[in-house]
Design a protein around this motif. Structure first.
Motif, PDB file in Angstrom:
ATOM      1  N   GLN A 164       0.834  -1.136   0.119  1.00 55.16           N
ATOM      2  CA  GLN A 164       0.059   0.126   0.020  1.00 55.16           C
ATOM      3  C   GLN A 164       0.900   1.304  -0.035  1.00 55.16           C
ATOM      4  O   GLN A 164       0.519   2.215  -0.634  1.00 55.16           O
ATOM      5  CB  GLN A 164      -0.921   0.036   1.192  1.00 55.16           C
ATOM      6  CG  GLN A 164      -2.010   1.072   1.188  1.00 55.16           C
ATOM      7  CD  GLN A 164      -2.909   0.873   2.293  1.00 55.16           C
ATOM      8  OE1 GLN A 164      -2.636   0.337   3.319  1.00 55.16           O
ATOM      9  NE2 GLN A 164      -4.052   1.124   1.959  1.00 55.16           N
ATOM     10  N   GLN A 167       2.305   2.035  -3.383  1.00 52.01           N
ATOM     11  CA  GLN A 167       1.112   2.714  -4.275  1.00 52.01           C
ATOM     12  C   GLN A 167       1.284   4.055  -4.446  1.00 52.01           C
ATOM     13  O   GLN A 167       1.173   4.750  -5.257  1.00 52.01           O
ATOM     14  CB  GLN A 167      -0.219   1.798  -4.120  1.00 52.01           C
ATOM     15  CG  GLN A 167      -0.341   0.453  -4.621  1.00 52.01           C
ATOM     16  CD  GLN A 167      -1.670   0.109  -4.159  1.00 52.01           C
ATOM     17  OE1 GLN A 167      -2.428   0.852  -3.667  1.00 52.01           O
ATOM     18  NE2 GLN A 167      -2.001  -1.171  -4.649  1.00 52.01           N
ATOM     19  N   VAL A 174      -5.072   6.962  -5.573  1.00 52.43           N
ATOM     20  CA  VAL A 174      -5.749   6.395  -4.395  1.00 52.43           C
ATOM     21  C   VAL A 174      -7.013   6.790  -4.122  1.00 52.43           C
ATOM     22  O   VAL A 174      -7.701   6.472  -3.065  1.00 52.43           O
ATOM     23  CB  VAL A 174      -4.871   6.552  -3.000  1.00 52.43           C
ATOM     24  CG1 VAL A 174      -3.418   5.710  -3.410  1.00 52.43           C
ATOM     25  CG2 VAL A 174      -4.530   7.817  -2.881  1.00 52.43           C
ATOM     26  N   ASN A 177      -9.466   3.866  -3.359  1.00 50.96           N
ATOM     27  CA  ASN A 177      -9.304   3.706  -2.076  1.00 50.96           C
ATOM     28  C   ASN A 177      -9.653   4.346  -1.154  1.00 50.96           C
ATOM     29  O   ASN A 177     -10.312   3.621  -0.168  1.00 50.96           O
ATOM     30  CB  ASN A 177      -7.474   3.651  -1.685  1.00 50.96           C
ATOM     31  CG  ASN A 177      -6.942   2.628  -2.860  1.00 50.96           C
ATOM     32  OD1 ASN A 177      -7.444   2.119  -3.594  1.00 50.96           O
ATOM     33  ND2 ASN A 177      -5.596   2.213  -2.476  1.00 50.96           N
TER      34      ASN A 177
END
Length: 388
Positions: A164, A167, A174, A177
């Motif tokens: 994570q 990224q 994101v 996310n």
């Protein structure tokens, strides 16, 4: 060749065998071979002297816990067909024998009438030492295996967190996310506070307080309890998600109008939350590992207990990361880059500053009165002045 000031690159090429090289390299290679042949005569004489003396003899003053280490030491002698030998000595009081069968060997030597100064040299003793090494290796292997099982649990969690972080650091978008975090937090909150089969028993006040700290104003729930109970749990989830995402879009428009990149802020908020919670999680895992061995007194496997406890702790950490990230996205105070910036003006705070300022004022007044250009007055900085 270094002493003769050959460069390192040229020496490297001179020791090779590539024929497609410059004449300079070929000349250096010929010189290298000449030097090698000259010094080989000297080393061959020394080698023959060592061989005549029986080669290299290895003396070991103890036996290692691992047979591999002893074999490596023996391997120093008799290399490349040269003669060599090795001899190891070990005391009956060494840990290796004391832990694994030393008392039995002492009883055996006592029955044979040997004193402590008599050396023992028997195949039975050698086998006894090797058996002790095997048992020690098995014990160390179990210890390493035990430690590895703990490390594997932590390593699996580390891979998820670092994936994570990677990224975020690589600049990936994101936004999806963050949206998933908002929806998962709302789902979990509704399932927790509306778990009762009877809608009248749902704790909607508690749900409002919790989501008010994250992404949904309390007014969207309070005052609408009867309407929400009629919608059911799935209806509540859908409505709260719609409200949260609508506020998210307004928040993005506001932040964009302030001159900020919303995608960059999302990455910064997520990275901050992950790093902070991950460091706390590492400390908590270390404390758990220090005391998990006590579970064995309750006839429980410490490894299984550690796996279950660490899983629950990891789930809590993931939830806290979601909460922190969503809270920052919705509630963090963002400065307006487009607003005019106030300039800070230094004020005189010492007597020197007052005198120097008076000198500047007098010089400026004289300059204005005479119509001349600006007058430069050397000023001695005061104690609290910024560095000139």
């Amino acid at each position: 060749m270094r002493q003769e000031e050959y460069s390192e690159d040229l020496i490297e090429l001179a020791t090779g065998h590539n024929e497609d090289v410059d004449e300079e390299v070929l000349a250096a290679r010929r010189h290298y071979n000449e030097l090698k042949a000259e010094y080989k005569k000297q080393t061959d004489v020394e080698h023959d002297r060592v061989v005549a003396l029986g080669g290299l003899h290895i003396l070991g003053t103890e036996r290692h816990e691992s047979r591999r280490i002893d074999n490596q030491l023996r391997g120093r002698a008799g290399r490349q067909g040269d003669p060599g030998s090795s001899q190891f000595f070990i005391s009956m009081e060494d840990d290796l024998l004391r832990i694994f069968g030393g008392e039995r060997m002492k009883l055996l030597t006592g029955k044979l009438g040997m004193d402590e100064d008599t050396p023992l040299d028997a195949n039975m003793l050698t086998r006894q030492i090797e058996n002790a090494q095997k048992r020690m290796e098995s014990r160390n292997y179990e210890i390493r295996k035990h430690v590895l099982q703990y490390d594997d649990v932590m390593n699996q969690q580390r891979e998820l967190i670092y994936q994570q972080r990677k990224q975020v650091l690589e600049g990936e978008n994101v936004h999806g996310n963050i949206v998933n975090m908002i929806e998962e937090l709302i789902n979990a909150a509704v399932e927790h506070d509306c778990a009762d089969q009877n809608p009248d028993a749902w704790q909607l006040d508690q749900l409002a307080d919790y989501l008010n700290r994250l992404c949904v104003p309390a007014g969207e729930i309070r005052g609408h309890e009867d309407e929400l109970r009629k919608l059911g749990k799935e209806g509540i989830k859908a409505r709260l998600k719609e409200v949260a995402l609508s506020l998210y879009d307004k928040r993005e428009s506001q932040i964009t109008s302030f001159g900020h990149d919303m995608r960059e802020l999302e990455r910064a908020f997520l990275l901050h939350s992950v790093d902070r919670r991950w460091m706390d999680h590492i400390d908590a895992m270390d404390q758990l590992r220090d005391g998990i061995g006590l579970r064995a007194y309750a006839q429980r496997d410490p490894i299984n207990e550690y796996k279950m406890e660490s899983y629950d702790m990891f789930e809590d950490m993931v939830r806290l990361i979601r909460e922190d990230t969503v809270r920052l996205v919705f509630l963090a105070q963002i400065a307006d880059r487009n607003a005019p910036q106030r300039r800070q003006v230094a004020t005189a705070t010492s007597t020197n500053d007052v005198k120097n300022n008076s000198a500047h004022e007098k010089a400026a007044a004289a300059s204005r009165a005479s119509g001349a250009g600006p007058v430069r007055v050397d000023k001695k900085p005061g104690r609290n002045d910024p560095c000139p």
